[in-house]
Structures are given as C-alpha cells and as structure tokens.
Design an enzyme around this catalytic site. Structure first.
Site, mmCIF file in Angstrom:
data_model
loop_
_atom_site.group_PDB
_atom_site.id
_atom_site.type_symbol
_atom_site.label_atom_id
_atom_site.label_comp_id
_atom_site.label_asym_id
_atom_site.label_seq_id
_atom_site.Cartn_x
_atom_site.Cartn_y
_atom_site.Cartn_z
ATOM 1 N N PRO A 1 0.816 -1.202 0.000
ATOM 2 C CA PRO A 1 0.000 0.000 0.000
ATOM 3 C C PRO A 1 0.862 1.270 0.000
ATOM 4 C CG PRO A 1 -0.640 -1.481 1.767
ATOM 5 C CD PRO A 1 0.668 -1.949 1.248
ATOM 6 N N GLU A 2 0.467 2.221 -0.820
ATOM 7 C CA GLU A 2 1.112 3.519 -0.846
ATOM 8 C C GLU A 2 0.149 4.532 -0.218
ATOM 9 O OE1 GLU A 2 2.854 4.269 -4.723
ATOM 10 O OE2 GLU A 2 2.767 2.142 -5.199
ATOM 11 N N ARG B 1 13.749 -1.444 -9.578
ATOM 12 C CA ARG B 1 12.317 -1.710 -9.514
ATOM 13 C C ARG B 1 11.741 -1.839 -10.905
ATOM 14 N NH1 ARG B 1 10.176 -0.017 -4.735
ATOM 15 N NH2 ARG B 1 8.559 -1.479 -5.329
#
Length: 288
Positions: free
Chosen positions: A2-3, A276
């Site tokens: 979650p951001e 990433r």
DNA sequence: CACTTGACCTGTCCGC
DNA sequence: TGCGGACAGGTCAAGT
C-alpha cells in the site's frame, strides 16, 4: 504494497469501523511482526484517533501512547464482526474476504462489541509497534519522513532542492525515497512520471525547471485522484470505496506494459529503474 | 554523504 | 506435471 492513497483509504475504513473501541485482547500469532511487546500498552486502551503519515498508520490510544502499523508490501487490515467483514484494505488477495484468521494472520486485536481487527501479512515484512507520546516524535522511521505530498509543506523549492541533493540518482529513486516526500511507492512513482512526461531513469539534476515543476504537480494530481478513487484496487479488493472502481481503471502506467499509451498510443514498455520494475511510454517519456 | 545492491519472506507465474 | 528462477505496490543494512 500500500502507498499513500491505499493507506489513506485504510485510515478512513478503520475510522469508520474501529475508532473509539477499547482493545480487550491481543493475539500475537506471529510475534516477529511486532517490534517489542504490545499487549501491556494496548489492552484496556481506547483507539481515540487514527491518522496517517506517509505509508504509516498511527493509532492514538487513550491514556497516552500510539500504535504504529506499516503494511510494507503485503500487509492487510481486516475488521470483522460476527464473521462478517466490515472492512478490508491493503494487499488485495481473495483470502482477505474469507474466514478470519487465516494462514497469513500475524496479529489479532479483539475490540469491544465483538469486533476484531486482523493484521494479515503474507510476506511478513510488515510491522506493528507501540510508542509512548515522547517516542512518537522520536521514532526513527517517522522522524525521517519527508513532507506529505498533498500538504503545503511539499513546496516546489523544497522539491527542487531534493532533486539537486540527489543529483546523480535516477529521478524515480528520488520519488521513492521517503525522506524526500512521504508516501510514494512504485505505482504512483510511475504514474506521476508518466503524467509529467519525465523518464524515470533521468538523473534528478538533469530535470529542467519546467520538468521539475510538472513533476511536483503530477505527484499531487495523481495522489489526490487516487485518494479520491479509494486507491488502486484489484477485482476482489474491498475498501472504504466499496462499489467504486478504484484508481486502477484510470492508471496511466501501472500494469499497462504492452498496452497503448493513454496519451499517444505507443506501446508501453517494461524496464528496470532503481532496481524496480518500471513502466514507461518510450515516446512521451524520452530516455535519458 | 550519495548512491547501489542485497536481504528480508512467501507465493505465483513462466519457461524448460 | 515438476522444477528453478524471476519477480512482487517497501525498507533497511551494508557495500562501493
């Protein structure tokens, strides 16, 4: 996982379902998910406030103290009463809507009224810990967080100063650095960079004045829209925005590799930046 | 100090 | 079908 928008959605969901309740019992199913003992500081206390700072949830307790929760990649918080799920948020899995506890359940907080808060975490990276009032300001994670991107403190001049400070890093790495700005993760970094038409691999110092201005604006626009949408959701995601589609239908980059760019139609490419997975439009976001 | 890389974990997907 | 490797919405420690 979650951001900021997802954690904000969770904060709202918890506010609606557990705020004001007293903790009656604590079950540490997987004690390694805890930083230090929590039972003594939690049992008998009421949850009198639920706040968010970056990706961190802060629960304020009666008689002082705070419970801090970081969900990392795969954490979830699920509120259940009488076997019915009142709220579930965080890493989306099918099991989060099934019977609780399940094999990913790490911590259980039994609250007044038979309501139960489950902290689930498949990969066991998430953490839950307690601090006293003095410890809140002193918490090493909290203390180093940069400004909230949707608050006035996230100024253009402060952002530009950070781009200069991290001059040689790819700009995406700067966005992911929580000391620069709090709450951006892999999804919203890609989303913001695409909206700003900036390639994630560009050296931070190489951004023009116009680009850094655009990027800051894009971060704020993207996060505000995602919060409004209840965060990025998958099909079985349940959150405070239940019944709505979530941010995913509006995604510009996330999970769009191989699909046409929403702006120019060019096929979106998957690359690796700052270690990433990263999705870019090779036309809108020119390589460094 | 700035920056990069690997470790922490488990599950899933993909190629052979 | 079975297996190995890559990878995943994050952060920190240890390396250059």
């Amino acid at each position: 996982m979650p951001e900021l928008p997802e954690v904000e959605t969770i904060r709202r969901g918890l506010t609606a379902t557990v705020l004001g309740r007293r903790v009656e019992r604590v079950g540490a199913v997987w004690p390694a998910s805890l930083r230090g003992p929590i039972e003594g500081g939690l049992v008998g206390r009421h949850l009198i406030g639920i706040r968010r700072r970056g990706k961190l949830l802060v629960g304020d307790l009666s008689d002082g103290g705070h419970v801090l929760v970081h969900l990392m990649m795969t954490g979830q918080l699920v509120v259940v009463e009488d076997g019915r799920i009142l709220f579930a948020g965080g890493h989306p899995t099918r099991s989060m809507l099934g019977p609780m506890p399940n094999r990913t359940t790490r911590v259980i907080l039994e609250l007044t009224g038979g309501r139960v808060l489950y902290f689930n975490d498949q990969r066991k990276f998430g953490r839950l810990w307690l601090v006293d009032d003095a410890g809140l300001a002193a918490d090493p994670f909290l203390a180093r967080l940069g400004p909230e991107p949707l608050e006035p403190a996230f100024t253009l001049s402060a952002f530009r100063a950070q781009l200069r400070r991290h001059a040689r890093a790819p700009v995406k790495a700067v966005l992911l650095n929580q000391t620069v700005v709090a709450g951006i993760g892999n999804i919203y970094a890609d989303e913001s960079l695409h909206l700003a038409r900036v390639h994630p691999g560009r050296k931070a110092a190489s951004l023009s004045s116009a680009e850094s201005r655009r990027l800051r604006a894009a971060i704020r626009t993207t996060l505000a829209l995602a919060v409004e949408s209840g965060g990025t959701s998958f099909a079985e995601y349940v959150n405070a925005a239940r019944g709505r589609q979530g941010y995913l239908t509006q995604a510009r980059a996330f999970r769009r590799e191989g699909l046409p760019c929403v702006v120019c139609g060019t096929t979106m490419k998957r690359i690796r930046v700052a270690g990433r997975g990263t999705t870019v439009c090779p036309r809108c976001q020119r390589s460094p």
